[in-house]
Design a protein around this motif. Sequence first.
Motif: not given
Length: 322
Positions: A165, A177-181, A183
């Motif tokens: 992440t 924010r947190t994302t697995t994609e 950025p």
Amino acid sequence: MGLMIKSIIGVFFFMIVSFSTIIYAAWEGPTEVVSGGWGTENGQFGISYQDTADLFPNMIVINSSGKILIGDSLNKRIQVFNADGTFSNIITPKGFPASYPPVIQWPLNLFICGDSNIYTSRNEYDQIYSISGELNQNFTTITAGIVFIDQRQCNFYTYNPSTKTYSLYSPTGQLIRTTTERPLELGKVSGKKSATGYTYTVQYPDITNPNTVKTYTVSVVEDIREFKRDSNGNIYGIATAEGKYTNDIVYRYDINGNFTGKMQIPETQYNRIPIDEPTHPIGYTKELIAEYGSAVISPTGDVYTWKRTPDRYSIIKWTWRP
């Protein structure tokens, strides 16, 4: 100790022909902008000779005013040099509690936003220092390492490999924010190989309107290892040249994706010294003449790298001349 500036010893150039107009552009150089011996004094650099790979400064960042910051981790400091290569000041680690294990090497990574905000990570401590060395922020609850700084607002991304992440934080440590994609600010790259080379599609937030996506399409012979972008929206594809000792090739493209320049970091040089021992696996040892690091792109599109010889460490620079 001794710092010195040397004269330009070469020019990388190319020519664009468009209709009847000829436009010349070039990286001019290299110029040696920082040079010092091995040691612990200001303007000297730490080195440790190892069996497989030597340890010495390989972290370089350039701020928006052209100052050169070198992560001199064996000496546990960041050395700051002015754009002309003269020594400016030292930044040392601060804010670690008395119970923290002894700091053997620092910094372990190094980033900068604009002129002053210097970001470092060491285990669970992500920190922000000023260019003069004050500790501005000490994030003891952010456990993932910094991987990218957003130059517009100085927000920073961390990456946690165990959860895969990315987390975006403000300069005060607020989680945005947190994302697995991956950025978009880090650049999203897709590529396709053909018989003549590679075609890449590269996406970043638009320089003038960050809420929209800017897409570049570039074609190149070599397989690009990574892409970087400068403060004006030009992008740089960095490939690894084939050879006895690897070195970087840099391709430059303007904001519209047009090819505008190419240069190559010099190849590392060694002498081979024969060893008359039947049990030796390769029959010779290597004696270093000059070794060069990876390409570092400044906010203005100049290219920097480190160079080391047996007795000196240097920063060399190629200046972009439109």
